[in-house]
Design a protein around this motif. Sequence first.
Motif, short mmCIF file in Angstrom:
data_model
loop_
_atom_site.label_atom_id
_atom_site.label_comp_id
_atom_site.label_asym_id
_atom_site.label_seq_id
_atom_site.Cartn_x
_atom_site.Cartn_y
_atom_site.Cartn_z
N MET A 237 0.85 -1.17 0.00
CA MET A 237 0.00 0.00 0.00
C MET A 237 0.90 1.24 0.00
SD MET A 237 -3.20 0.95 2.61
CE MET A 237 -3.16 -0.64 3.32
N THR A 238 0.62 2.16 -0.90
CA THR A 238 1.41 3.38 -0.94
C THR A 238 0.89 4.36 0.10
OG1 THR A 238 0.01 4.51 -2.55
CG2 THR A 238 1.74 3.09 -3.44
N LYS A 239 1.61 5.46 0.26
CA LYS A 239 1.21 6.43 1.28
C LYS A 239 -0.14 7.07 0.98
CE LYS A 239 3.31 10.66 -0.39
NZ LYS A 239 3.96 11.85 0.02
N HIS A 240 -0.60 7.00 -0.25
CA HIS A 240 -1.88 7.61 -0.61
C HIS A 240 -3.03 6.61 -0.61
CE1 HIS A 240 -0.02 11.40 -1.47
NE2 HIS A 240 0.86 10.81 -2.25
N GLU A 241 -2.75 5.37 -0.27
CA GLU A 241 -3.81 4.37 -0.25
C GLU A 241 -4.28 4.15 1.18
OE1 GLU A 241 -2.83 0.74 -2.22
OE2 GLU A 241 -1.95 1.79 -3.91
N ILE A 242 -5.57 3.90 1.32
CA ILE A 242 -6.13 3.56 2.62
C ILE A 242 -6.82 2.22 2.50
CG2 ILE A 242 -6.40 5.96 3.34
CD1 ILE A 242 -9.36 5.76 2.64
N ASP A 243 -6.98 1.53 3.62
CA ASP A 243 -7.65 0.24 3.60
C ASP A 243 -9.14 0.43 3.84
OD1 ASP A 243 -7.87 0.70 6.35
OD2 ASP A 243 -6.42 -0.83 6.88
N CYS A 244 -9.89 -0.64 3.70
CA CYS A 244 -11.35 -0.58 3.85
C CYS A 244 -11.77 -0.15 5.25
CB CYS A 244 -11.97 -1.93 3.50
SG CYS A 244 -11.78 -2.39 1.77
N GLU A 245 -11.06 -0.61 6.26
CA GLU A 245 -11.41 -0.25 7.63
C GLU A 245 -11.35 1.27 7.83
OE1 GLU A 245 -10.08 -1.10 12.25
OE2 GLU A 245 -9.10 -2.21 10.63
N ARG A 246 -10.28 1.86 7.38
CA ARG A 246 -10.15 3.32 7.51
C ARG A 246 -11.18 4.04 6.64
NH1 ARG A 246 -5.02 7.05 6.00
NH2 ARG A 246 -6.03 9.03 6.37
N ALA A 247 -11.41 3.53 5.45
CA ALA A 247 -12.40 4.14 4.56
C ALA A 247 -13.78 4.16 5.21
CB ALA A 247 -12.45 3.41 3.22
N LEU A 248 -14.17 3.05 5.80
CA LEU A 248 -15.49 2.99 6.43
C LEU A 248 -15.57 3.86 7.67
CD1 LEU A 248 -16.34 -0.78 5.93
CD2 LEU A 248 -17.18 1.19 4.63
N LYS A 249 -14.46 4.01 8.39
CA LYS A 249 -14.46 4.87 9.58
C LYS A 249 -14.67 6.34 9.21
CE LYS A 249 -11.76 2.06 12.74
NZ LYS A 249 -10.51 1.91 13.48
N GLN A 250 -14.20 6.73 8.04
CA GLN A 250 -14.32 8.13 7.67
C GLN A 250 -15.39 8.35 6.59
OE1 GLN A 250 -10.26 9.01 6.63
NE2 GLN A 250 -10.55 8.50 4.50
N LEU A 251 -16.22 7.36 6.37
CA LEU A 251 -17.23 7.43 5.31
C LEU A 251 -18.20 8.59 5.50
CD1 LEU A 251 -18.47 6.24 2.77
CD2 LEU A 251 -19.78 4.69 4.23
N PHE A 252 -18.71 8.77 6.70
CA PHE A 252 -19.70 9.83 6.91
C PHE A 252 -19.07 11.21 6.82
CE2 PHE A 252 -21.74 6.14 8.84
CZ PHE A 252 -22.87 6.10 8.04
#
Length: 78
Positions: free
Chosen positions: A1-16
Motif C-alpha cells: 500500500m502506498t502512502k496515498h492508499e487507505i484500507d477498507c477499515e479506515r475508509a469505512l471509519k471516515q465514510l460519513f
Amino acid sequence: MTKHEIDCERALKQLFEFIDRELPEDRRDEMQHHLHTCHSCYSRAEFEARLKAKLGELKKDDPDGTVRERIKNLFESF
C-alpha cells in the motif's frame, strides 16, 4: 500500500465525514482513490449517501413526523 492508499477499515471509519464533505482535502483525495478501486466500499458509500438524501427529504414529505418516528423506533430496537 502506498502512502496515498487507505484500507477498507479506515475508509469505512471516515465514510460519513466524506459524505458530509468534512474531510480535509488530502484525506478526501485518498478516500476518492479508494472508492474508485474498491467496489465494496463504493457500494457502501453510494448506499449511505442515498439513504442520507432520502432521510433529508422526510422533512418535506412527512409533515406530521410519523415516518420519522417510525424510523427512530426502528433504530432504537437494534
